[in-house]
Motif scaffolding. Structure first.
Motif, PDB file in Angstrom:
ATOM      1  N   THR A   1      -8.223 -10.577 -30.312  1.00 45.43           N
ATOM      2  CA  THR A   1      -8.729  -9.336 -30.891  1.00 45.43           C
ATOM      3  C   THR A   1      -9.933  -9.595 -31.774  1.00 45.43           C
ATOM      4  OG1 THR A   1      -6.489  -8.406 -30.862  1.00 45.43           O
ATOM      5  CG2 THR A   1      -8.101  -7.314 -32.256  1.00 45.43           C
ATOM      6  N   VAL A   2      -9.888 -10.666 -32.584  1.00 47.26           N
ATOM      7  CA  VAL A   2     -11.034 -11.049 -33.413  1.00 47.26           C
ATOM      8  C   VAL A   2     -12.266 -11.267 -32.542  1.00 47.26           C
ATOM      9  CG1 VAL A   2     -11.957 -12.764 -35.009  1.00 47.26           C
ATOM     10  CG2 VAL A   2      -9.556 -12.149 -35.134  1.00 47.26           C
ATOM     11  N   GLY A   3     -12.084 -12.049 -31.480  1.00 44.95           N
ATOM     12  CA  GLY A   3     -13.217 -12.346 -30.616  1.00 44.95           C
ATOM     13  C   GLY A   3     -13.834 -11.100 -30.015  1.00 44.95           C
ATOM     14  N   LEU A   4     -12.993 -10.179 -29.580  1.00 47.55           N
ATOM     15  CA  LEU A   4     -13.497  -8.928 -29.016  1.00 47.55           C
ATOM     16  C   LEU A   4     -14.255  -8.128 -30.074  1.00 47.55           C
ATOM     17  CD1 LEU A   4     -10.401  -7.802 -26.903  1.00 47.55           C
ATOM     18  CD2 LEU A   4     -12.539  -8.760 -26.035  1.00 47.55           C
ATOM     19  N   ASP A   5     -13.739  -8.117 -31.298  1.00 52.23           N
ATOM     20  CA  ASP A   5     -14.355  -7.310 -32.351  1.00 52.23           C
ATOM     21  C   ASP A   5     -15.729  -7.835 -32.763  1.00 52.23           C
ATOM     22  OD1 ASP A   5     -12.236  -5.579 -32.395  1.00 52.23           O
ATOM     23  OD2 ASP A   5     -11.261  -6.445 -34.152  1.00 52.23           O
ATOM     24  N   VAL A   6     -15.902  -9.145 -32.816  1.00 45.20           N
ATOM     25  CA  VAL A   6     -17.171  -9.700 -33.311  1.00 45.20           C
ATOM     26  C   VAL A   6     -18.155 -10.007 -32.183  1.00 45.20           C
ATOM     27  CG1 VAL A   6     -15.983 -10.700 -35.295  1.00 45.20           C
ATOM     28  CG2 VAL A   6     -16.424 -12.126 -33.288  1.00 45.20           C
ATOM     29  N   SER A   7     -17.709  -9.937 -30.943  1.00 43.43           N
ATOM     30  CA  SER A   7     -18.605 -10.252 -29.824  1.00 43.43           C
ATOM     31  C   SER A   7     -19.691  -9.189 -29.703  1.00 43.43           C
ATOM     32  CB  SER A   7     -17.807 -10.339 -28.521  1.00 43.43           C
ATOM     33  OG  SER A   7     -17.266  -9.070 -28.169  1.00 43.43           O
ATOM     34  N   GLN A   8     -20.835  -9.592 -29.205  1.00 46.51           N
ATOM     35  CA  GLN A   8     -21.965  -8.690 -29.031  1.00 46.51           C
ATOM     36  C   GLN A   8     -22.481  -8.679 -27.599  1.00 46.51           C
ATOM     37  OE1 GLN A   8     -24.834 -10.020 -31.910  1.00 46.51           O
ATOM     38  NE2 GLN A   8     -23.677  -9.225 -33.654  1.00 46.51           N
ATOM     39  N   GLY A   9     -21.828  -9.386 -26.687  1.00 47.79           N
ATOM     40  CA  GLY A   9     -22.335  -9.533 -25.338  1.00 47.79           C
ATOM     41  C   GLY A   9     -22.216  -8.282 -24.493  1.00 47.79           C
ATOM     42  N   ASP A  10     -23.043  -8.228 -23.454  1.00 48.27           N
ATOM     43  CA  ASP A  10     -22.911  -7.164 -22.449  1.00 48.27           C
ATOM     44  C   ASP A  10     -21.625  -7.341 -21.650  1.00 48.27           C
ATOM     45  OD1 ASP A  10     -25.592  -5.963 -22.874  1.00 48.27           O
ATOM     46  OD2 ASP A  10     -26.277  -7.923 -22.191  1.00 48.27           O
ATOM     47  N   ALA A  11     -21.140  -8.569 -21.584  1.00 45.54           N
ATOM     48  CA  ALA A  11     -19.847  -8.873 -20.968  1.00 45.54           C
ATOM     49  C   ALA A  11     -19.175  -9.939 -21.824  1.00 45.54           C
ATOM     50  CB  ALA A  11     -20.005  -9.361 -19.532  1.00 45.54           C
ATOM     51  N   VAL A  12     -17.849  -9.953 -21.808  1.00 39.34           N
ATOM     52  CA  VAL A  12     -17.070 -10.859 -22.657  1.00 39.34           C
ATOM     53  C   VAL A  12     -16.054 -11.592 -21.786  1.00 39.34           C
ATOM     54  CG1 VAL A  12     -15.477 -11.010 -24.606  1.00 39.34           C
ATOM     55  CG2 VAL A  12     -17.364  -9.376 -24.666  1.00 39.34           C
ATOM     56  N   ILE A  13     -15.905 -12.905 -22.021  1.00 34.85           N
ATOM     57  CA  ILE A  13     -14.974 -13.725 -21.247  1.00 34.85           C
ATOM     58  C   ILE A  13     -14.095 -14.529 -22.200  1.00 34.85           C
ATOM     59  CG2 ILE A  13     -14.715 -15.531 -19.493  1.00 34.85           C
ATOM     60  CD1 ILE A  13     -17.530 -14.835 -18.505  1.00 34.85           C
ATOM     61  N   PRO A  14     -12.809 -14.211 -22.339  1.00 33.37           N
ATOM     62  CA  PRO A  14     -11.898 -15.097 -23.082  1.00 33.37           C
ATOM     63  C   PRO A  14     -11.535 -16.297 -22.208  1.00 33.37           C
ATOM     64  CG  PRO A  14     -11.061 -12.822 -22.954  1.00 33.37           C
ATOM     65  CD  PRO A  14     -12.143 -12.957 -21.937  1.00 33.37           C
ATOM     66  N   ILE A  15     -11.482 -17.473 -22.814  1.00 31.33           N
ATOM     67  CA  ILE A  15     -11.119 -18.685 -22.076  1.00 31.33           C
ATOM     68  C   ILE A  15     -10.435 -19.658 -23.028  1.00 31.33           C
ATOM     69  CG2 ILE A  15     -13.391 -19.726 -22.470  1.00 31.33           C
ATOM     70  CD1 ILE A  15     -13.125 -21.090 -19.721  1.00 31.33           C
ATOM     71  N   ASP A  16      -9.420 -20.365 -22.531  1.00 29.66           N
ATOM     72  CA  ASP A  16      -8.736 -21.368 -23.343  1.00 29.66           C
ATOM     73  C   ASP A  16      -9.561 -22.648 -23.384  1.00 29.66           C
ATOM     74  OD1 ASP A  16      -6.662 -19.656 -23.826  1.00 29.66           O
ATOM     75  OD2 ASP A  16      -5.381 -20.426 -22.230  1.00 29.66           O
ATOM     76  N   ILE A  17      -9.438 -23.363 -24.483  1.00 24.49           N
ATOM     77  CA  ILE A  17     -10.233 -24.572 -24.686  1.00 24.49           C
ATOM     78  C   ILE A  17      -9.667 -25.767 -23.925  1.00 24.49           C
ATOM     79  CG2 ILE A  17      -9.027 -25.484 -26.715  1.00 24.49           C
ATOM     80  CD1 ILE A  17     -11.833 -25.953 -27.954  1.00 24.49           C
ATOM     81  N   ASP A  18      -8.449 -25.641 -23.368  1.00 25.60           N
ATOM     82  CA  ASP A  18      -7.804 -26.782 -22.709  1.00 25.60           C
ATOM     83  C   ASP A  18      -8.284 -27.008 -21.280  1.00 25.60           C
ATOM     84  OD1 ASP A  18      -6.586 -24.748 -21.261  1.00 25.60           O
ATOM     85  OD2 ASP A  18      -4.711 -24.871 -22.384  1.00 25.60           O
ATOM     86  N   LEU A  19      -9.181 -26.144 -20.776  1.00 25.75           N
ATOM     87  CA  LEU A  19      -9.785 -26.273 -19.445  1.00 25.75           C
ATOM     88  C   LEU A  19      -8.783 -26.121 -18.304  1.00 25.75           C
ATOM     89  CD1 LEU A  19     -12.358 -29.186 -20.016  1.00 25.75           C
ATOM     90  CD2 LEU A  19     -12.788 -26.728 -19.979  1.00 25.75           C
ATOM     91  N   GLN A  20      -7.615 -25.542 -18.563  1.00 27.98           N
ATOM     92  CA  GLN A  20      -6.720 -25.218 -17.454  1.00 27.98           C
ATOM     93  C   GLN A  20      -7.311 -24.119 -16.587  1.00 27.98           C
ATOM     94  OE1 GLN A  20      -2.704 -24.906 -19.638  1.00 27.98           O
ATOM     95  NE2 GLN A  20      -2.188 -25.887 -17.706  1.00 27.98           N
ATOM     96  N   ASP A  21      -8.093 -23.249 -17.204  1.00 29.41           N
ATOM     97  CA  ASP A  21      -8.818 -22.220 -16.461  1.00 29.41           C
ATOM     98  C   ASP A  21     -10.233 -22.745 -16.219  1.00 29.41           C
ATOM     99  OD1 ASP A  21      -6.603 -20.488 -16.682  1.00 29.41           O
ATOM    100  OD2 ASP A  21      -7.262 -19.883 -18.680  1.00 29.41           O
ATOM    101  N   PRO A  22     -10.630 -22.977 -14.964  1.00 29.73           N
ATOM    102  CA  PRO A  22     -11.879 -23.692 -14.670  1.00 29.73           C
ATOM    103  C   PRO A  22     -13.132 -22.902 -15.068  1.00 29.73           C
ATOM    104  CG  PRO A  22     -10.909 -22.815 -12.656  1.00 29.73           C
ATOM    105  CD  PRO A  22      -9.909 -22.586 -13.739  1.00 29.73           C
ATOM    106  N   PRO A  23     -13.971 -23.446 -15.940  1.00 27.55           N
ATOM    107  CA  PRO A  23     -15.217 -22.762 -16.305  1.00 27.55           C
ATOM    108  C   PRO A  23     -16.155 -22.555 -15.117  1.00 27.55           C
ATOM    109  CG  PRO A  23     -14.725 -24.544 -17.857  1.00 27.55           C
ATOM    110  CD  PRO A  23     -13.783 -24.704 -16.698  1.00 27.55           C
ATOM    111  N   GLU A  24     -15.987 -23.354 -14.063  1.00 27.17           N
ATOM    112  CA  GLU A  24     -16.832 -23.192 -12.875  1.00 27.17           C
ATOM    113  C   GLU A  24     -16.704 -21.790 -12.276  1.00 27.17           C
ATOM    114  OE1 GLU A  24     -15.846 -27.401 -13.570  1.00 27.17           O
ATOM    115  OE2 GLU A  24     -14.636 -25.583 -13.337  1.00 27.17           O
ATOM    116  N   LEU A  25     -15.603 -21.107 -12.586  1.00 28.08           N
ATOM    117  CA  LEU A  25     -15.363 -19.770 -12.056  1.00 28.08           C
ATOM    118  C   LEU A  25     -16.223 -18.713 -12.749  1.00 28.08           C
ATOM    119  CD1 LEU A  25     -13.301 -19.109  -9.804  1.00 28.08           C
ATOM    120  CD2 LEU A  25     -11.809 -18.176 -11.568  1.00 28.08           C
ATOM    121  N   ILE A  26     -16.801 -19.052 -13.893  1.00 28.74           N
ATOM    122  CA  ILE A  26     -17.568 -18.070 -14.660  1.00 28.74           C
ATOM    123  C   ILE A  26     -18.748 -17.540 -13.851  1.00 28.74           C
ATOM    124  CG2 ILE A  26     -19.034 -17.786 -16.691  1.00 28.74           C
ATOM    125  CD1 ILE A  26     -17.179 -19.657 -18.187  1.00 28.74           C
TER     126      ILE A  26
END
Length: 322
Positions: free
Chosen positions: A80-105
């Motif tokens: 929720t914090v990230g959504l509130d302070v983000s300013q992007g035209d699009a927003v992507i939550p991602i975990d830092i442990d890299l279980q979700d592949p950044p290559e998919l972005i």
């Protein structure tokens, strides 16, 4: 003008994962054409040197910002914090442990540019998770979607792309007990799904215990459906009807065969069974009352202790929302 994309990275005791995450994500983001980036790290009350490493990172990478919370509020609050302070035209939550592949972005951004307002990332292979976790997760999705009108996509986590209109809709929701997967589904919008294989953690260990996952599941059940209350009403009605039938059979047996003295085991089992049912139903009712209690106090979802890297690409006129 390049489109601004905000990456939200919740962190709690993730010191060992930071360097690899940055080394992996940075070239992937730089390779996507016609975009600029901000990476928002939300330190959720870490007790190791995660915060110190993140602050140092903002000095080396102007696109990085760190939101330091006053204590550990949990991942739902961190998102929720990230959504509130983000300013992007699009927003992507991602975990830092890299279980979700950044290559998919890159694929997510391409789908967004083609008109999708939400791009879900669905895990088609979860062999990196334990068998128990896979089975309980599957059971949760099936039960939740059977009870609620709001269907949560199975095996879709927090890793997704959301257009600014979706983020604004989420920010308008006033509830404090937040189940983000349900809220992501509740707001609707045009959605596409991309499949991927879930990897093992790059470093560290999961911060979710079995009890934490159980609590999260209860949040999901009680946030989007009152069906559990109706189910226990049905169970109570069926139990009362069965008791009436059993009482009629006892009366009929007494009239025909006389008044015998049966043993006590059946009476003991019946008392224990119906007493347990009553306790479970009271506990379930307490879950809903507890949610009302927490919402009625109107406490903020989170408290920001300090924001780091404000001079690096963040609008200083914009106050963070609590």
């Amino acid at each position: 003008m390049p489109q601004l994309i905000s990456l939200i990275v919740p962190c709690y005791n993730e010191s060992s994962a930071i360097d690899l995450f940055v080394a992996t994500v940075t070239p992937i983001l730089d390779a996507i054409a016609d975009t600029s980036w901000e990476v928002i790290y939300v330190d959720d009350g870490s007790r190791d040197d995660t915060l110190e490493k993140l602050i140092a990172l903002t000095q080396k990478m102007p696109s990085s910002r760190v939101v330091e919370l006053s204590r550990n509020f949990g991942k739902e609050a961190a998102l929720t914090v990230g959504l509130d302070v983000s300013q992007g035209d699009a927003v992507i939550p991602i975990d830092i442990d890299l279980q979700d592949p950044p290559e998919l972005i890159a694929d997510m951004v391409a789908a967004w540019r083609e008109g999708a307002e939400i791009v879900n990332a669905r895990r088609v292979d979860r062999m990196s998770d334990s068998l128990l976790k896979r089975k309980t997760a599957s059971g949760f999705y099936k039960i939740h979607n059977a009870l609620s009108r709001i269907k949560i996509p199975e095996n879709v986590g927090d890793f997704r792309l959301m257009d600014r209109c979706v983020v604004n809709a989420l920010k308008s929701l006033p509830e404090r007990q937040r189940f983000m997967k349900g809220l992501f589904a509740w707001v609707g919008f045009r959605t596409v799904t991309i499949d991927y294989t879930r990897m093992t953690r790059s470093a560290g260990s999961s911060k979710f215990s079995a009890f934490s996952l159980f609590n999260l599941a209860m949040e999901g059940f009680t946030s989007f459906s009152s069906a559990p209350l109706r189910i226990w009403t049905l169970i109570g009605g069926c139990g009362a009807f069965a008791a009436m039938i059993y009482g009629f059979l006892i009366l009929l047996r007494t009239l025909i065969l006389g008044n015998s003295v049966p043993g006590y085991p059946s009476l003991f089992v019946a008392i224990i069974f119906f007493g347990s049912v009553q306790l479970i139903s009271v506990g379930l009712l307490g879950e809903y009352i507890g949610r009302i209690y927490m919402e009625a106090k109107c406490r903020p979802i989170y408290i920001i202790r300090k924001m780091h890297g404000m001079q690096n690409g963040c609008d200083p006129e914009r106050e963070p929302e609590i």
